[in-house]
Design a protein around this motif. Structure first.
Motif, PDB file in Angstrom:
ATOM      1  N   ASP A  15       0.785  -1.233   0.000  1.00 42.75           N
ATOM      2  CA  ASP A  15       0.000   0.000   0.000  1.00 42.75           C
ATOM      3  C   ASP A  15       0.816   1.281   0.000  1.00 42.75           C
ATOM      4  N   ASP A  16       2.070   1.258  -0.382  1.00 43.34           N
ATOM      5  CA  ASP A  16       2.857   2.488  -0.421  1.00 43.34           C
ATOM      6  C   ASP A  16       2.324   3.412  -1.505  1.00 43.34           C
ATOM      7  N   ASP A  17       2.662   4.679  -1.400  1.00 42.03           N
ATOM      8  CA  ASP A  17       2.330   5.657  -2.429  1.00 42.03           C
ATOM      9  C   ASP A  17       3.609   6.191  -3.043  1.00 42.03           C
ATOM     10  N   GLY A  18       3.488   6.742  -4.237  1.00 39.95           N
ATOM     11  CA  GLY A  18       4.615   7.383  -4.886  1.00 39.95           C
ATOM     12  C   GLY A  18       5.474   6.455  -5.721  1.00 39.95           C
ATOM     13  N   PHE A  19       5.091   5.202  -5.880  1.00 36.63           N
ATOM     14  CA  PHE A  19       5.867   4.246  -6.674  1.00 36.63           C
ATOM     15  C   PHE A  19       5.139   3.975  -7.988  1.00 36.63           C
ATOM     16  N   SER A  20       5.871   3.387  -8.923  1.00 35.87           N
ATOM     17  CA  SER A  20       5.249   2.933 -10.162  1.00 35.87           C
ATOM     18  C   SER A  20       5.770   1.547 -10.501  1.00 35.87           C
ATOM     19  N   LEU A  21       4.984   0.829 -11.267  1.00 33.47           N
ATOM     20  CA  LEU A  21       5.408  -0.497 -11.713  1.00 33.47           C
ATOM     21  C   LEU A  21       4.809  -0.802 -13.069  1.00 33.47           C
ATOM     22  N   ALA A  22       5.467  -1.716 -13.746  1.00 32.21           N
ATOM     23  CA  ALA A  22       4.975  -2.252 -15.011  1.00 32.21           C
ATOM     24  C   ALA A  22       5.124  -3.762 -14.931  1.00 32.21           C
ATOM     25  N   CYS A  23       4.017  -4.469 -15.006  1.00 36.92           N
ATOM     26  CA  CYS A  23       4.007  -5.931 -14.984  1.00 36.92           C
ATOM     27  C   CYS A  23       3.898  -6.406 -16.427  1.00 36.92           C
ATOM     28  N   VAL A  24       4.887  -7.164 -16.877  1.00 36.60           N
ATOM     29  CA  VAL A  24       4.977  -7.536 -18.285  1.00 36.60           C
ATOM     30  C   VAL A  24       4.951  -9.055 -18.422  1.00 36.60           C
ATOM     31  N   GLU A  57      16.464  14.635  -7.908  1.00 33.76           N
ATOM     32  CA  GLU A  57      15.236  14.168  -8.555  1.00 33.76           C
ATOM     33  C   GLU A  57      15.423  13.864 -10.034  1.00 33.76           C
ATOM     34  N   ASP A  58      16.065  14.754 -10.764  1.00 35.96           N
ATOM     35  CA  ASP A  58      16.230  14.539 -12.203  1.00 35.96           C
ATOM     36  C   ASP A  58      17.009  13.267 -12.492  1.00 35.96           C
ATOM     37  N   ASN A  59      18.074  13.039 -11.758  1.00 36.86           N
ATOM     38  CA  ASN A  59      18.903  11.857 -11.946  1.00 36.86           C
ATOM     39  C   ASN A  59      18.181  10.593 -11.462  1.00 36.86           C
ATOM     40  N   GLY A  60      17.470  10.692 -10.356  1.00 32.86           N
ATOM     41  CA  GLY A  60      16.789   9.541  -9.774  1.00 32.86           C
ATOM     42  C   GLY A  60      15.645   9.013 -10.604  1.00 32.86           C
ATOM     43  N   LEU A  61      14.985   9.885 -11.354  1.00 28.54           N
ATOM     44  CA  LEU A  61      13.847   9.438 -12.147  1.00 28.54           C
ATOM     45  C   LEU A  61      14.246   8.533 -13.305  1.00 28.54           C
ATOM     46  N   SER A  62      15.512   8.527 -13.662  1.00 30.19           N
ATOM     47  CA  SER A  62      15.930   7.660 -14.775  1.00 30.19           C
ATOM     48  C   SER A  62      16.330   6.258 -14.315  1.00 30.19           C
ATOM     49  N   VAL A  63      16.219   5.982 -13.007  1.00 31.78           N
ATOM     50  CA  VAL A  63      16.623   4.680 -12.471  1.00 31.78           C
ATOM     51  C   VAL A  63      15.383   3.846 -12.132  1.00 31.78           C
ATOM     52  N   VAL A  64      15.361   2.601 -12.629  1.00 28.51           N
ATOM     53  CA  VAL A  64      14.284   1.651 -12.343  1.00 28.51           C
ATOM     54  C   VAL A  64      14.887   0.305 -11.974  1.00 28.51           C
ATOM     55  N   GLY A  65      14.124  -0.494 -11.256  1.00 28.25           N
ATOM     56  CA  GLY A  65      14.520  -1.860 -10.946  1.00 28.25           C
ATOM     57  C   GLY A  65      13.740  -2.826 -11.811  1.00 28.25           C
ATOM     58  N   VAL A  82       7.998   6.840 -13.415  1.00 26.01           N
ATOM     59  CA  VAL A  82       8.581   6.522 -14.717  1.00 26.01           C
ATOM     60  C   VAL A  82       8.327   5.084 -15.178  1.00 26.01           C
ATOM     61  N   ALA A  83       8.210   4.124 -14.281  1.00 24.44           N
ATOM     62  CA  ALA A  83       7.955   2.736 -14.717  1.00 24.44           C
ATOM     63  C   ALA A  83       6.616   2.610 -15.432  1.00 24.44           C
ATOM     64  N   SER A  84       5.729   3.582 -15.243  1.00 22.12           N
ATOM     65  CA  SER A  84       4.417   3.535 -15.892  1.00 22.12           C
ATOM     66  C   SER A  84       4.299   4.545 -17.035  1.00 22.12           C
ATOM     67  N   ASN A  85       5.397   5.189 -17.420  1.00 20.76           N
ATOM     68  CA  ASN A  85       5.377   6.146 -18.530  1.00 20.76           C
ATOM     69  C   ASN A  85       4.936   5.481 -19.829  1.00 20.76           C
ATOM     70  N   PRO A  86       4.236   6.224 -20.700  1.00 19.49           N
ATOM     71  CA  PRO A  86       3.794   5.645 -21.967  1.00 19.49           C
ATOM     72  C   PRO A  86       4.930   5.030 -22.788  1.00 19.49           C
ATOM     73  N   GLY A  87       6.039   5.724 -22.954  1.00 19.91           N
ATOM     74  CA  GLY A  87       7.139   5.192 -23.752  1.00 19.91           C
ATOM     75  C   GLY A  87       7.698   3.904 -23.191  1.00 19.91           C
ATOM     76  N   VAL A  88       7.729   3.791 -21.863  1.00 19.42           N
ATOM     77  CA  VAL A  88       8.235   2.581 -21.208  1.00 19.42           C
ATOM     78  C   VAL A  88       7.300   1.409 -21.464  1.00 19.42           C
ATOM     79  N   ILE A  89       6.016   1.607 -21.210  1.00 11.95           N
ATOM     80  CA  ILE A  89       5.096   0.465 -21.329  1.00 11.95           C
ATOM     81  C   ILE A  89       4.833   0.083 -22.782  1.00 11.95           C
ATOM     82  N   GLU A  90       4.916   1.045 -23.691  1.00 16.39           N
ATOM     83  CA  GLU A  90       4.766   0.698 -25.112  1.00 16.39           C
ATOM     84  C   GLU A  90       5.907  -0.217 -25.553  1.00 16.39           C
ATOM     85  N   ARG A  91       7.132   0.119 -25.181  1.00 17.70           N
ATOM     86  CA  ARG A  91       8.288  -0.708 -25.548  1.00 17.70           C
ATOM     87  C   ARG A  91       8.225  -2.085 -24.888  1.00 17.70           C
TER      88      ARG A  91
END
Length: 183
Positions: A15-24, A57-65, A82-91
Motif C-alpha cells: 500500500d505504499d504511495d509514490g511508486f510505479s510499476l509495469a508488470c509484463v 530528482e532529475d537523476n533519480g527518475l531515470s533509475v528503475v529496478g 517513470v515505470a508507468s510512462n507511456p514510452g516505457v510500457i509501449e516498448r
C-alpha cells in the motif's frame, strides 16, 4: 478465484504511495532492459536513492529496478512514476501485454494497459472496483476479485505469479538507468 487469494496474500497488500510499476507478461528482466535500451545503474547511486530519492530528482527518475517473476517480469520505481510512462510500457509490451500503475499520492492509483506496443487503456483505476454495463464478464470478475488491491490487479492482468514481494520491495534483480527519451 484461488489464484486471486494467493496473489493478494503473496503481495501482502502493498500500500505504499509514490511508486510505479509495469508488470509484463512473457519476457525476462534482461529482455526488458534490452527493450528499454537501459544500462546498469551505479550500485552506490542506487543505495543513495534508496536513502533519499529526492536528493537528485532529475537523476533519480531515470533509475528503475527490474525483476524476473514467474510469468514475466516487473519494472519498478519505488520513488516515482517513470515505470508507468507511456514510452516505457509501449516498448515493454511489444508482442505481449503490460499492466502499469502509478500510485499517485495526490490523486490515487493511475493505471494503464499496453498490448503489442499500443496503449489500450489509460488513466484507469486498477483495483478501484468500478465496472461498466458493457464490460466483459472476465473484467467484472477480475475487478471484484482485486477490489482495493491495485498492485495484485496489475500482476494478475499480466499473468504474473510472484512467490513473494521481492519484485516490489526495493530488491530488484537489477537496477537500470533509462535513456533520457523514456524519462
Amino acid at each position: 478465484m484461488a489464484e486471486a487469494g494467493r496473489l493478494i496474500a503473496t503481495l501482502e497488500r502493498f500500500d505504499d504511495d509514490g511508486f510505479s510499476l509495469a508488470c509484463v507478461a512473457d519476457i525476462t528482466a534482461a529482455e526488458a532492459a534490452r527493450r528499454l535500451e537501459a544500462v546498469p545503474a551505479d550500485e552506490v547511486e542506487v543505495e543513495e536513492l534508496m536513502d533519499d530519492p529526492w536528493s537528485d530528482e532529475d537523476n533519480g527518475l531515470s533509475v528503475v529496478g527490474v525483476t524476473d517473476v514467474p510469468g514475466g517480469c516487473v519494472v519498478v520505481q519505488p520513488w516515482g512514476y517513470v515505470a508507468s510512462n507511456p514510452g516505457v510500457i509501449e516498448r515493454l509490451s511489444a508482442g505481449t501485454v503490460c499492466y502499469a500503475l502509478f500510485a499517485n499520492p495526490k490523486s490515487g492509483n493511475q493505471g494503464a494497459v499496453a498490448r503489442h506496443g499500443v496503449i489500450e487503456e489509460w488513466d484507469t483505476h486498477p483495483g478501484g472496483g468500478s465496472v461498466s454495463a458493457g464490460d466483459p464478464a472476465e473484467e467484472i470478475l477480475t475487478t471484484y476479485l482485486y477490489h482495493g488491491d491495485a498492485v495484485a490487479y496489475c500482476y494478475a492482468g499480466a499473468g504474473l505469479r510472484p512467490t513473494g514481494t521481492r519484485s516490489i520491495a526495493d530488491q530488484a534483480d537489477m537496477w537500470l538507468r533509462l535513456p533520457d527519451h523514456l524519462v
